[in-house]
Scaffold this active site. Structure first.
Site, PDB file in Angstrom:
ATOM      1  N   HIS A  17      17.387   0.071  19.077  1.00 45.65           N
ATOM      2  CA  HIS A  17      17.530  -0.930  18.013  1.00 45.65           C
ATOM      3  C   HIS A  17      17.648  -0.259  16.653  1.00 45.65           C
ATOM      4  CE1 HIS A  17      15.069  -3.691  20.822  1.00 45.65           C
ATOM      5  NE2 HIS A  17      16.306  -4.179  20.806  1.00 45.65           N
ATOM      6  N   LYS A  41      11.165 -16.037  27.427  1.00 47.67           N
ATOM      7  CA  LYS A  41      11.030 -14.634  27.795  1.00 47.67           C
ATOM      8  C   LYS A  41       9.568 -14.190  27.859  1.00 47.67           C
ATOM      9  CE  LYS A  41      15.420 -12.591  26.500  1.00 47.67           C
ATOM     10  NZ  LYS A  41      16.072 -11.512  25.771  1.00 47.67           N
ATOM     11  N   ARG A  95      25.315  -1.502  25.166  1.00 46.18           N
ATOM     12  CA  ARG A  95      24.891  -0.311  25.900  1.00 46.18           C
ATOM     13  C   ARG A  95      25.853  -0.006  27.037  1.00 46.18           C
ATOM     14  NH1 ARG A  95      19.204  -2.959  26.060  1.00 46.18           N
ATOM     15  NH2 ARG A  95      20.388  -4.161  27.535  1.00 46.18           N
ATOM     16  N   SER A 133      14.210  -2.834  25.805  1.00 44.40           N
ATOM     17  CA  SER A 133      12.811  -3.226  25.595  1.00 44.40           C
ATOM     18  C   SER A 133      12.128  -3.585  26.902  1.00 44.40           C
ATOM     19  CB  SER A 133      12.719  -4.404  24.628  1.00 44.40           C
ATOM     20  OG  SER A 133      13.122  -4.030  23.341  1.00 44.40           O
TER      21      SER A 133
END
Length: 163
Positions: A17, A41, A95, A133
């Site tokens: 990040h 989440k 990514r 994460s």
């Protein structure tokens, strides 16, 4: 003034990040880090903790780049958040190819809602492409060393939270 919005849950903020933030800050006058309130989440860190981590990590970046960097919690549509903060640009980090497929759909929906807000993709640095994460939390939960993926203050926060 060019303002960009970089949204995410940042639970926790990682070196991946921070890489995207650093590069996005070089492109705009103001960078808003949109911290998503995503109850589905089940974040490890509270909204307040995530915002505080982002603010602490971005102080030096803001000074280095001369770009104003602020954290902004949001729970509404991303395009509405962009309007709320005056962003003309949404920044998304990629990514892998799988990220692109999802992001491609999101761009199409956001453009249908408001085609005046542009989305810009920044590829993750090759050394940071594997960092997510979710994986950082899993490694930390299982007692692994995540110091290569997060800054020392975030590492300490993970250790405090997970024991």
């Amino acid at each position: 003034m060019r303002t960009a919005l970089y949204p995410g849950t940042f639970d926790p903020i990682t070196l991946g990040h921070i890489d995207i933030i650093r590069r996005a800050a070089a492109l705009v006058d103001k960078l808003v880090i949109g911290v998503a309130i995503n109850r589905d989440k089940g974040p490890l860190f509270s909204l307040e903790e995530r915002v505080a981590m982002i603010e602490a990590e971005c102080v030096e970046l803001s000074a280095q780049t001369g770009t104003e960097i602020v954290a902004h919690p949001f729970e509404n549509l991303l395009i509405d958040c962009a309007h709320d903060v005056g962003a003309q640009i949404i920044v998304r980090g990629l990514r892998a190819v799988a990220d692109f497929e999802y992001e491609f759909q999101m761009v199409g929906m956001n453009r249908a809602l408001d085609d005046s807000v542009e989305t810009v993709f920044l590829m993750a640095d090759a050394r940071r492409q594997a960092i997510a994460s979710k994986l950082v939390k899993e490694i930390a939960r299982l007692g692994g060393d995540v110091s290569k993926f997060v800054t020392p203050p975030v590492h300490a926060a993970l250790e405090d939270r997970l024991g």
